[in-house]
Design a protein around this motif. Structure first.
Motif, PDB file in Angstrom:
ATOM      1  N   VAL A   5     -54.119  15.031  -2.958  1.00  0.00           N
ATOM      2  CA  VAL A   5     -54.601  16.398  -2.802  1.00  0.00           C
ATOM      3  C   VAL A   5     -54.494  17.136  -4.127  1.00  0.00           C
ATOM      4  CG1 VAL A   5     -54.074  16.555  -0.338  1.00  0.00           C
ATOM      5  CG2 VAL A   5     -52.382  17.279  -2.003  1.00  0.00           C
ATOM      6  N   ALA A   6     -55.386  18.096  -4.316  1.00  0.00           N
ATOM      7  CA  ALA A   6     -55.428  18.849  -5.569  1.00  0.00           C
ATOM      8  C   ALA A   6     -54.443  20.013  -5.575  1.00  0.00           C
ATOM      9  CB  ALA A   6     -56.844  19.353  -5.820  1.00  0.00           C
ATOM     10  N   ALA A   7     -54.110  20.536  -4.396  1.00  0.00           N
ATOM     11  CA  ALA A   7     -53.214  21.694  -4.326  1.00  0.00           C
ATOM     12  C   ALA A   7     -52.686  21.873  -2.913  1.00  0.00           C
ATOM     13  CB  ALA A   7     -53.955  22.960  -4.760  1.00  0.00           C
ATOM     14  N   ILE A   8     -51.609  22.642  -2.823  1.00  0.00           N
ATOM     15  CA  ILE A   8     -51.074  23.082  -1.541  1.00  0.00           C
ATOM     16  C   ILE A   8     -51.129  24.599  -1.553  1.00  0.00           C
ATOM     17  CG2 ILE A   8     -49.058  23.151  -0.021  1.00  0.00           C
ATOM     18  CD1 ILE A   8     -48.091  20.567  -1.459  1.00  0.00           C
ATOM     19  N   VAL A   9     -51.812  25.178  -0.565  1.00  0.00           N
ATOM     20  CA  VAL A   9     -51.892  26.627  -0.438  1.00  0.00           C
ATOM     21  C   VAL A   9     -51.028  27.026   0.755  1.00  0.00           C
ATOM     22  CG1 VAL A   9     -53.388  28.626  -0.092  1.00  0.00           C
ATOM     23  CG2 VAL A   9     -54.224  26.670  -1.418  1.00  0.00           C
ATOM     24  N   VAL A  10     -49.995  27.819   0.478  1.00  0.00           N
ATOM     25  CA  VAL A  10     -49.043  28.234   1.505  1.00  0.00           C
ATOM     26  C   VAL A  10     -49.213  29.721   1.756  1.00  0.00           C
ATOM     27  CG1 VAL A  10     -46.617  28.317   2.165  1.00  0.00           C
ATOM     28  CG2 VAL A  10     -47.408  26.555   0.581  1.00  0.00           C
ATOM     29  N   PHE A  11     -49.502  30.094   2.993  1.00  0.00           N
ATOM     30  CA  PHE A  11     -49.543  31.501   3.379  1.00  0.00           C
ATOM     31  C   PHE A  11     -48.142  31.853   3.855  1.00  0.00           C
ATOM     32  CE2 PHE A  11     -53.925  30.278   3.419  1.00  0.00           C
ATOM     33  CZ  PHE A  11     -54.562  31.381   2.861  1.00  0.00           C
ATOM     34  N   ARG A  25     -40.748  19.091  -5.207  1.00  0.00           N
ATOM     35  CA  ARG A  25     -41.468  18.827  -6.451  1.00  0.00           C
ATOM     36  C   ARG A  25     -42.758  18.028  -6.220  1.00  0.00           C
ATOM     37  NH1 ARG A  25     -37.799  21.973  -7.901  1.00  0.00           N
ATOM     38  NH2 ARG A  25     -36.417  21.633  -9.654  1.00  0.00           N
ATOM     39  N   PRO A  26     -43.692  18.580  -5.440  1.00  0.00           N
ATOM     40  CA  PRO A  26     -44.937  17.841  -5.193  1.00  0.00           C
ATOM     41  C   PRO A  26     -45.705  17.624  -6.499  1.00  0.00           C
ATOM     42  CG  PRO A  26     -45.133  20.105  -4.417  1.00  0.00           C
ATOM     43  CD  PRO A  26     -43.697  19.903  -4.811  1.00  0.00           C
ATOM     44  N   ALA A  27     -46.524  16.595  -6.518  1.00  0.00           N
ATOM     45  CA  ALA A  27     -47.296  16.248  -7.715  1.00  0.00           C
ATOM     46  C   ALA A  27     -48.443  17.221  -7.972  1.00  0.00           C
ATOM     47  CB  ALA A  27     -47.835  14.827  -7.577  1.00  0.00           C
ATOM     48  N   CYS A  28     -48.757  18.039  -6.998  1.00  0.00           N
ATOM     49  CA  CYS A  28     -49.841  19.009  -7.151  1.00  0.00           C
ATOM     50  C   CYS A  28     -49.256  20.427  -7.170  1.00  0.00           C
ATOM     51  CB  CYS A  28     -50.856  18.869  -6.017  1.00  0.00           C
ATOM     52  SG  CYS A  28     -50.176  19.193  -4.392  1.00  0.00           S
ATOM     53  N   PRO A  29     -50.021  21.396  -7.670  1.00  0.00           N
ATOM     54  CA  PRO A  29     -49.513  22.770  -7.687  1.00  0.00           C
ATOM     55  C   PRO A  29     -49.404  23.370  -6.289  1.00  0.00           C
ATOM     56  CG  PRO A  29     -51.757  22.681  -8.563  1.00  0.00           C
ATOM     57  CD  PRO A  29     -51.333  21.273  -8.294  1.00  0.00           C
ATOM     58  N   VAL A  30     -48.488  24.321  -6.160  1.00  0.00           N
ATOM     59  CA  VAL A  30     -48.290  25.063  -4.910  1.00  0.00           C
ATOM     60  C   VAL A  30     -48.727  26.499  -5.167  1.00  0.00           C
ATOM     61  CG1 VAL A  30     -46.608  25.885  -3.212  1.00  0.00           C
ATOM     62  CG2 VAL A  30     -46.339  23.604  -4.253  1.00  0.00           C
ATOM     63  N   TYR A  31     -49.664  26.992  -4.367  1.00  0.00           N
ATOM     64  CA  TYR A  31     -50.125  28.370  -4.473  1.00  0.00           C
ATOM     65  C   TYR A  31     -49.631  29.121  -3.243  1.00  0.00           C
ATOM     66  CZ  TYR A  31     -53.034  26.279  -8.001  1.00  0.00           C
ATOM     67  OH  TYR A  31     -53.468  25.569  -9.099  1.00  0.00           O
ATOM     68  N   ALA A  32     -48.804  30.130  -3.475  1.00  0.00           N
ATOM     69  CA  ALA A  32     -48.230  30.917  -2.383  1.00  0.00           C
ATOM     70  C   ALA A  32     -49.040  32.195  -2.230  1.00  0.00           C
ATOM     71  CB  ALA A  32     -46.777  31.239  -2.682  1.00  0.00           C
ATOM     72  N   ALA A  33     -49.732  32.328  -1.116  1.00  0.00           N
ATOM     73  CA  ALA A  33     -50.508  33.528  -0.815  1.00  0.00           C
ATOM     74  C   ALA A  33     -49.659  34.436   0.063  1.00  0.00           C
ATOM     75  CB  ALA A  33     -51.802  33.151  -0.110  1.00  0.00           C
ATOM     76  N   THR A  34     -49.464  35.672  -0.395  1.00  0.00           N
ATOM     77  CA  THR A  34     -48.618  36.615   0.330  1.00  0.00           C
ATOM     78  C   THR A  34     -49.237  38.007   0.281  1.00  0.00           C
ATOM     79  OG1 THR A  34     -46.375  37.514   0.523  1.00  0.00           O
ATOM     80  CG2 THR A  34     -47.184  37.073  -1.708  1.00  0.00           C
ATOM     81  N   PHE A  35     -48.818  38.863   1.189  1.00  0.00           N
ATOM     82  CA  PHE A  35     -49.293  40.245   1.222  1.00  0.00           C
ATOM     83  C   PHE A  35     -48.391  41.167   0.404  1.00  0.00           C
ATOM     84  CE2 PHE A  35     -50.361  38.987   5.801  1.00  0.00           C
ATOM     85  CZ  PHE A  35     -51.582  38.453   5.425  1.00  0.00           C
ATOM     86  N   ASP A  36     -47.240  40.670  -0.001  1.00  0.00           N
ATOM     87  CA  ASP A  36     -46.179  41.522  -0.527  1.00  0.00           C
ATOM     88  C   ASP A  36     -45.901  41.252  -2.005  1.00  0.00           C
ATOM     89  OD1 ASP A  36     -43.987  43.218  -0.643  1.00  0.00           O
ATOM     90  OD2 ASP A  36     -42.629  41.815   0.348  1.00  0.00           O
TER      91      ASP A  36
END
Length: 103
Positions: A5-11, A25-36
Protein backbone atom coordinates in the motif's frame (compact mmCIF):
# COMPACT_ATOMS: atom_id res chain seq x y z
CA UNK A 1 1.18 -12.41 1.28
CA UNK A 2 2.57 -8.90 1.54
CA UNK A 3 0.19 -6.03 0.94
CA UNK A 4 1.84 -3.18 -0.96
CA UNK A 5 0.00 0.00 0.00
CA UNK A 6 1.10 3.56 -0.70
CA UNK A 7 -0.30 5.10 2.49
CA UNK A 8 -2.47 4.66 5.56
CA UNK A 9 -5.09 7.36 6.12
CA UNK A 10 -6.38 7.39 9.70
CA UNK A 11 -9.43 9.44 10.67
CA UNK A 12 -8.88 10.25 14.33
CA UNK A 13 -10.48 12.60 16.84
CA UNK A 14 -7.91 12.21 19.61
CA UNK A 15 -4.88 10.95 17.67
CA UNK A 16 -4.72 7.64 19.52
CA UNK A 17 -5.37 5.48 16.45
CA UNK A 18 -2.62 7.19 14.47
CA UNK A 19 -0.18 6.82 17.37
CA UNK A 20 -0.93 3.12 17.70
CA UNK A 21 -0.38 2.53 13.99
CA UNK A 22 2.83 4.60 13.92
CA UNK A 23 4.27 2.60 16.79
CA UNK A 24 4.63 -0.37 14.41
CA UNK A 25 6.73 1.73 11.98
CA UNK A 26 4.84 0.83 8.78
CA UNK A 27 6.79 1.00 5.52
CA UNK A 28 4.33 3.54 4.13
CA UNK A 29 3.42 7.01 5.43
CA UNK A 30 0.59 7.52 7.91
CA UNK A 31 -1.73 10.48 7.31
CA UNK A 32 -3.84 11.42 10.32
CA UNK A 33 -7.00 13.32 9.37
CA UNK A 34 -8.53 15.16 12.31
CA UNK A 35 -10.95 18.01 12.99
CA UNK A 36 -8.88 19.44 15.83
CA UNK A 37 -5.78 21.66 15.66
CA UNK A 38 -4.60 20.41 19.06
CA UNK A 39 -4.72 16.81 17.87
CA UNK A 40 -2.78 17.77 14.75
CA UNK A 41 -0.15 19.48 16.88
CA UNK A 42 0.15 16.55 19.32
CA UNK A 43 0.84 14.16 16.44
CA UNK A 44 3.73 16.26 15.11
CA UNK A 45 6.28 14.38 17.23
CA UNK A 46 5.19 10.87 16.25
CA UNK A 47 7.29 8.90 13.80
CA UNK A 48 5.95 8.74 10.26
CA UNK A 49 2.73 10.63 10.96
CA UNK A 50 1.66 13.63 8.89
CA UNK A 51 -1.41 15.37 10.28
CA UNK A 52 -4.10 17.06 8.22
CA UNK A 53 -6.96 19.11 9.64
CA UNK A 54 -10.19 18.42 7.74
CA UNK A 55 -13.74 19.73 7.82
CA UNK A 56 -16.28 17.70 9.77
CA UNK A 57 -18.38 15.29 7.75
CA UNK A 58 -20.90 12.57 8.49
CA UNK A 59 -20.99 10.39 5.39
CA UNK A 60 -18.78 7.44 4.51
CA UNK A 61 -18.69 8.51 0.86
CA UNK A 62 -17.14 11.85 1.86
CA UNK A 63 -14.59 10.01 3.98
CA UNK A 64 -13.49 7.89 1.01
CA UNK A 65 -13.18 10.91 -1.27
CA UNK A 66 -11.31 12.84 1.42
CA UNK A 67 -8.88 9.95 1.98
CA UNK A 68 -8.18 9.82 -1.77
CA UNK A 69 -7.64 13.59 -1.87
CA UNK A 70 -5.24 13.44 1.09
CA UNK A 71 -3.28 10.61 -0.51
CA UNK A 72 -3.07 12.36 -3.88
CA UNK A 73 -1.98 15.65 -2.33
CA UNK A 74 0.86 13.85 -0.50
CA UNK A 75 2.37 12.05 -3.48
CA UNK A 76 0.26 8.96 -4.05
CA UNK A 77 -0.73 8.26 -7.63
CA UNK A 78 -3.96 7.13 -9.22
CA UNK A 79 -4.06 3.34 -9.07
CA UNK A 80 -2.16 3.13 -5.75
CA UNK A 81 -3.84 1.28 -2.92
CA UNK A 82 -4.32 2.93 0.47
CA UNK A 83 -5.73 1.78 3.78
CA UNK A 84 -8.42 3.82 5.51
CA UNK A 85 -8.74 3.35 9.28
CA UNK A 86 -11.59 4.91 11.25
CA UNK A 87 -14.19 4.37 13.92
CA UNK A 88 -17.96 4.64 13.59
CA UNK A 89 -19.54 6.76 14.75
CA UNK A 90 -16.65 9.16 14.27
CA UNK A 91 -15.29 10.52 17.53
CA UNK A 92 -16.54 7.54 19.53
CA UNK A 93 -12.97 6.53 20.51
CA UNK A 94 -13.59 3.14 18.94
CA UNK A 95 -11.48 2.26 15.92
CA UNK A 96 -13.55 -0.44 14.30
CA UNK A 97 -13.17 -0.13 10.55
CA UNK A 98 -10.38 -0.71 8.05
CA UNK A 99 -10.78 -0.64 4.29
CA UNK A 100 -8.37 -0.94 1.39
CA UNK A 101 -9.24 1.26 -1.57
CA UNK A 102 -7.67 2.30 -4.83
CA UNK A 103 -6.79 5.95 -5.27
Amino acid sequence: MVLDVAAIVVFTASGTSAKRIAKFRPACPVYAATFDDRTRDSLAIHWGVTSVVVEKFDEVDKETKLARDIALSHGCKKGDEIIIVTGYPFGSNATNSMRIIEV
